[in-house]
Enzyme design. Sequence first.
Site, PDB file in Angstrom:
ATOM      1  N   HIS A 482       0.837  -1.202   0.000  1.00 58.47           N
ATOM      2  CA  HIS A 482       0.000   0.000   0.000  1.00 58.47           C
ATOM      3  C   HIS A 482       0.864   1.242   0.000  1.00 58.47           C
ATOM      4  CE1 HIS A 482      -3.518  -2.282   1.961  1.00 58.47           C
ATOM      5  NE2 HIS A 482      -3.235  -2.683   0.754  1.00 58.47           N
ATOM      6  N   ARG A 589     -18.810  13.172  -1.337  1.00 57.73           N
ATOM      7  CA  ARG A 589     -19.472  12.046  -0.654  1.00 57.73           C
ATOM      8  C   ARG A 589     -19.379  12.291   0.850  1.00 57.73           C
ATOM      9  NH1 ARG A 589     -16.482   8.761  -4.955  1.00 57.73           N
ATOM     10  NH2 ARG A 589     -18.082   7.547  -6.023  1.00 57.73           N
ATOM     11  N   ARG A 630     -23.422  15.683  -1.755  1.00 57.86           N
ATOM     12  CA  ARG A 630     -24.401  14.602  -1.715  1.00 57.86           C
ATOM     13  C   ARG A 630     -24.773  14.310  -0.266  1.00 57.86           C
ATOM     14  NH1 ARG A 630     -23.012   8.838  -4.163  1.00 57.86           N
ATOM     15  NH2 ARG A 630     -21.822   8.586  -2.259  1.00 57.86           N
ATOM     16  N   GLU A 724     -29.210   6.254  -9.998  1.00 54.31           N
ATOM     17  CA  GLU A 724     -28.388   5.067  -9.731  1.00 54.31           C
ATOM     18  C   GLU A 724     -29.190   3.784  -9.830  1.00 54.31           C
ATOM     19  OE1 GLU A 724     -25.302   6.073  -6.519  1.00 54.31           O
ATOM     20  OE2 GLU A 724     -27.159   6.888  -5.720  1.00 54.31           O
ATOM     21  N   ASN A 747     -21.642   3.733 -11.187  1.00 54.12           N
ATOM     22  CA  ASN A 747     -21.193   2.556 -10.428  1.00 54.12           C
ATOM     23  C   ASN A 747     -22.407   1.749  -9.957  1.00 54.12           C
ATOM     24  OD1 ASN A 747     -18.804   3.975 -10.666  1.00 54.12           O
ATOM     25  ND2 ASN A 747     -18.856   4.752  -8.583  1.00 54.12           N
ATOM     26  N   ASP A 748     -23.339   2.458  -9.307  1.00 50.62           N
ATOM     27  CA  ASP A 748     -24.525   1.753  -8.829  1.00 50.62           C
ATOM     28  C   ASP A 748     -25.470   1.415  -9.968  1.00 50.62           C
ATOM     29  OD1 ASP A 748     -24.389   1.168  -6.059  1.00 50.62           O
ATOM     30  OD2 ASP A 748     -24.392   3.312  -5.648  1.00 50.62           O
ATOM     31  N   ARG A 758     -21.063  -4.735  -7.005  1.00 47.39           N
ATOM     32  CA  ARG A 758     -19.915  -3.944  -7.460  1.00 47.39           C
ATOM     33  C   ARG A 758     -18.641  -4.245  -6.691  1.00 47.39           C
ATOM     34  NH1 ARG A 758     -21.698   2.157  -5.841  1.00 47.39           N
ATOM     35  NH2 ARG A 758     -19.542   2.630  -5.432  1.00 47.39           N
ATOM     36  N   CYS A 795     -21.291  11.210 -12.323  1.00 46.13           N
ATOM     37  CA  CYS A 795     -20.220  11.256 -11.329  1.00 46.13           C
ATOM     38  C   CYS A 795     -19.716   9.858 -10.991  1.00 46.13           C
ATOM     39  CB  CYS A 795     -20.663  12.005 -10.083  1.00 46.13           C
ATOM     40  SG  CYS A 795     -22.072  11.251  -9.265  1.00 46.13           S
TER      41      CYS A 795
HETATM   42  C1  PEP Z   1     -22.144   5.787  -8.193  1.00 40.51           C
HETATM   43  O1  PEP Z   1     -22.881   4.906  -7.725  1.00 40.51           O
HETATM   44  O2  PEP Z   1     -21.733   5.791  -9.369  1.00 40.51           O
HETATM   45  C2  PEP Z   1     -21.704   6.896  -7.333  1.00 40.51           C
HETATM   46  C3  PEP Z   1     -21.037   7.917  -7.831  1.00 40.51           C
HETATM   47  O3  PEP Z   1     -21.999   6.785  -6.017  1.00 40.51           O
HETATM   48  P1  PEP Z   1     -21.137   5.880  -5.021  1.00 40.51           P
HETATM   49  O4  PEP Z   1     -19.986   5.330  -5.795  1.00 40.51           O
HETATM   50  O5  PEP Z   1     -20.715   6.755  -3.897  1.00 40.51           O
HETATM   51  O6  PEP Z   1     -22.128   4.840  -4.594  1.00 40.51           O
HETATM   52 MG    MG Z   2     -23.787   5.236  -5.796  1.00 40.09          MG
END
Ligand code: PEP
Ligand code: MG
Length: 862
Positions: A482, A589, A630, A724, A747-748, A758, A795
């Site tokens: 790391h 976040r 957020r 999301e 991502n979500d 994920r 994002c």
């Molecule tokens: C996402 O889900 O793409 C996102 C930006 O939110 P997080 O990664 O914090 O869940």
């Molecule tokens: Mg998310």
Amino acid sequence: MREMQPNPAILPEDAPHGAAAGDAVLVRIAATAASKEDAIRQAGQMLVAAGCVAPGYEDSMVRREDVANTFLGAGVAIPHGLGEDKGLVRRDGIAVLQLRDGVEWNPGQTAQLVVGIAASSDSHIAILRRLTRLIQDEARLAALIASDDPHAIARALGEDGAAPTSAAPVADLAHSAQWTVDYPAGLHARPASAWMDAARAAPAALRVRHGHDSADPKSLVSLLQLGLKQGDTITVSADGPQGRAAVDQFLAVARRLTAREKEDAARAAAKVAAAAAQNGGKGWQPETPLAMLAGVAASPGLAIGRVHVVAAAELTVPDEPVDLGRGGAMLDEALRRTRAQMTALIDDTTRRLGAGDAAIFKAQADLLDDTDLITLTCQLMVEGHGVAWSWHQAVSRIAGQLSALGNPVLAARAADLHDVGRRVLAAIDPALATGSLETLPDGPDAAPCVLLAGDLSPSDTATLDPAKVAGIATALGGPTSHSAILARTLGLPSVVALGNDLLALGAGATVIVDGDAGRVWLDPTAADIASAQAWIDRIAARRRAQEAERSRPAITTDGHQVAIAANVNRPDSVAFALAEGAEGVGLMRTEFLFLERGDTPGEDEQEAIYRAMITALGDGPDGHRPLIVRALDIGGDKQVPHLDLPTEENPFLGVRGARLLLRRPDLLDPQLRALYRAAKHGGDLSIMFPMITSTWELQRLRARCEEIRAELDAPAVPIGIMIEVPAAAVQAAALAEHADFFSIGTNDLTQYTLAIDRQNPDLAAEADSLHPAVLRLIALTVEGAATHGRWVGVCGGLAGDPFGAALLTGLGVSELSMTPRDIPAVKARLRGASLADLQDLARRALAQPGAAQVRALDAGAA
Ligand code: PEP
Ligand code: MG
């Protein structure tokens, strides 16, 4: 068969290797208990019946559970009476309930051997010492839990033999198979952690042997101690009717990891090559012959500086013995808190760097559950030492064993163990949370130094200030640690594994660290220093030129501008994001304000942080730089221990994000108040809600915002939502009526669209946001937003991928927010294309059958 034995007691004369003279060892085989209290009372009654204690001792045992945790680990619990009731003990004895089905002792902890203790003197410690040794021998413990022979249990608890070493005997078990390790980086912590999970899930206990060394694969440390390198042949074996299946399953897991290990190694090699190419290809060479130490390149670049030796953090951990029950509870709590911290770290890394890199941290977190480590700590505690001292000793001894094997992979793991160990130590006693870098040369005249250390922990590396440190050289450590990753992120040239000769260098000597070639040049001449400095200046000039480009807007060749923002959580990271070319913060976040600490930040504290973000962002060419905060996205995988959220079977489908906010005004209201209070001081602030699925959620949250805004007489701020959940994308038009903007969390959205967790490293390659199904949902979102004239940003991770950014722009997304270091490449990509080309690319992508075909369009993209 859960029959209660009619005559459960074995008195010492029956026990062939009886306990200490006069001790009674009472055993009840195949007992059942309806509850923890029932189990404790049964054990207590056995002790009463045998005359070891007076009636009433059972009550004392039960009461003790209210003040202390008597779960020792590995399915063994040690209920005993309160100290003040010692008078009830007539003679020493133990009563063992063998509960094959187990009984829940604490949430998540199941006891299968309940050892009730009656002890008037130090014999308590002797009993615990035997138990902790037994816990170390998992195979034997499992056999005792299944045994029909009460004598075997009595013998085990009566033995005072030497502690087993972590290496099991070298003979193979009945069913065996061989495999040659083909992981290019050997068995480092990440695959070892997968092996450990596989061994724990196997239907029979396994043994892994390499030459004369063998390991219990359920223990991460034990596996790592084998120091397996590519090309080493191992024998995996198991006993019993399920032995063959266990071996096959285990090796299937080991083999399955090969492809990814090879990919990772290739990617790492490409990165090093790219960095070297960027740094001038051939690298720097001294003009005169210089003395040199050779190590392993860990972070590219050249650094000149005076040596600052970081004294091996000689942490003095006081030995303050505590009552064993309390000590166990303290250790448990510290491990629990550290696990929570690690969860936050894993989560953060998954988001920033992906599940693959986060798995490294998972492996570090797994060290916290290592039975060798916990047992050694317990052993030291039962010997009468304090909790912090015992933990520190156990970490030092095991890390020492790992380092002593002379294998760079293991040396890196030793550093991880020390690091995670220090977190636990700080959780046991905050006074022990000292860093080792306080004495860095400081002051206006202090030139950046070269840090010389035995090893540097990731936590230490993360806190380094590049203004004070030019480079790093360590005697130990590995390029995959790391610390090395963090040094690369910080842009600090670093060489590791230089050996102990390094530490003989005196403070103040000048050295040149070559992080490309993995060398440290000693006592350079003035001419060499000048030529190295010229080389550094050339690289810096090139970087400055890139930086100048970064600050230019992302305008396509046909004049379409895309807003480029950064995902930043802390005010002190804003400057870096701006330097990389961010025009604002598109995602802050806020859950990290909650995840990394033991309590909830209050309204004032939150307001101060939001204001600091606004101040750090300052003004750009078009006025205040935007900040999108957020609201708390907690729940699901992001567990905050002090919030005591209920455990959910499917946390990603549970009370998460907006769903939690709607249920917990105690979390929502202070955050909204803090945000509106901050908005009163100016800036360009927007509020964004995560995980919105239905319009009523947004309407309710919006109404609450308005109530709070009115109470505070604050200015209105834009209120947006994250897209999301597929439902939100499909209903974007309905949501757009109530939202001022959308930001797509790819991502979500990818996770929920493709039904892929994920965080699952096995499926990481398939969780591709370029899947046409995801792209179609993005297109629907843009279309829905347009019906009410709303803008759409992204994002999630796709925004930071240059090809993804190009596609998103073609799909009609007008803002992209990403990890700061992704910005320059994304801007460059957008500047090189026309909007018309990107729209055509998007149209073609939507028509593709799969993610691979979409990706294949990359070559043809502008
Ligand atoms: C996402 O889900 O793409 C996102 C930006 O939110 P997080 O990664 O914090 O869940
Ligand atoms: Mg998310």
